[in-house]
Motif scaffolding. Structure first.
Motif, short mmCIF file in Angstrom:
data_model
loop_
_atom_site.label_atom_id
_atom_site.label_comp_id
_atom_site.label_asym_id
_atom_site.label_seq_id
_atom_site.Cartn_x
_atom_site.Cartn_y
_atom_site.Cartn_z
N UNK A 42 32.84 61.26 62.39
CA UNK A 42 31.57 60.59 62.61
C UNK A 42 31.75 59.57 63.72
N UNK A 43 30.76 59.48 64.62
CA UNK A 43 30.80 58.40 65.60
C UNK A 43 30.72 57.09 64.84
N UNK A 44 31.49 56.12 65.29
CA UNK A 44 31.65 54.87 64.55
C UNK A 44 31.71 53.75 65.57
N UNK A 61 35.63 57.47 67.16
CA UNK A 61 35.31 58.51 66.18
C UNK A 61 36.18 58.28 64.96
N UNK A 62 35.53 58.09 63.83
CA UNK A 62 36.22 57.92 62.55
C UNK A 62 36.29 59.29 61.89
N UNK A 112 45.69 39.47 62.34
CA UNK A 112 44.90 40.63 62.75
C UNK A 112 43.79 40.93 61.76
N UNK A 113 42.67 41.39 62.28
CA UNK A 113 41.53 41.75 61.43
C UNK A 113 41.95 42.88 60.49
N UNK A 114 41.36 42.90 59.32
CA UNK A 114 41.70 43.92 58.34
C UNK A 114 40.98 45.23 58.63
N UNK A 115 41.65 46.33 58.37
CA UNK A 115 41.04 47.65 58.56
C UNK A 115 40.53 48.22 57.25
N UNK A 116 40.55 47.43 56.19
CA UNK A 116 40.10 47.92 54.87
C UNK A 116 38.68 48.48 54.90
N UNK A 117 37.72 47.83 55.57
CA UNK A 117 36.37 48.41 55.62
C UNK A 117 36.33 49.76 56.35
N UNK A 118 37.22 49.92 57.31
CA UNK A 118 37.30 51.18 58.05
C UNK A 118 37.83 52.29 57.15
N UNK A 119 38.87 51.97 56.40
CA UNK A 119 39.44 52.95 55.46
C UNK A 119 38.39 53.34 54.43
N UNK A 120 37.70 52.36 53.89
CA UNK A 120 36.67 52.62 52.89
C UNK A 120 35.58 53.54 53.44
N UNK A 121 35.11 53.25 54.65
CA UNK A 121 34.09 54.08 55.27
C UNK A 121 34.65 55.48 55.58
#
Length: 128
Positions: A42-44, A61-62, A112-121
């Motif tokens: 998906x485009x992200x 792209x995610x 560094x900013x967390x990537x947790x929301x990215x993983x969740x999405x």
């Protein structure tokens, strides 16, 4: 040998050969399927997460390779694919993905900013 038993033998042989062909067709079908699960992407962009957007790039792209809400989450930007979660990091050497997110994750006040929301999405993209 009488004609009746000859017909019975030929009938048995024909059924046996049809059965063998079905087994061979089943094996061929099983091994001709793709070895990896389907990939959903998906485009992200920054607009999707707002202030929680962890990347220096504005968009990418995610993707998630897996099923049932579990799998390898990746983020592709500027032609490079980055492994975002542990599953993706484990597959990275074989797939040519980058595991070091530091070049694409923006720095913040507390590191560094967390990537947790990215993983969740990303995991929502994994499908059966």
């Amino acid at each position: 040998m009488e004609l009746g038993s000859l017909r019975e033998g030929l009938r048995f042989l024909a059924l046996f050969l049809v059965g063998i062909l079905l087994v061979i067709a089943g094996i061929w079908w099983f091994y001709s399927r793709p070895a990896t699960p389907p990939v959903s992407d998906n485009n992200f962009s920054r607009a999707d997460l707002g202030e929680a957007w962890p990347f220096t790039a504005e968009a990418g792209v995610l993707a998630c390779e897996g099923s049932a809400g579990s799998g390898a989450v990746t983020f592709r930007t500027e032609g490079t694919v980055y492994a975002v979660n542990g599953v993706a990091a484990a597959l990275a050497p074989a797939r040519g993905w980058q595991t070091d997110l530091q070049p694409v994750v923006r720095s913040g006040v507390t590191g560094y900013a967390t990537v947790a929301p990215v993983v969740e999405r990303g995991l929502t993209l994994c499908r059966d």
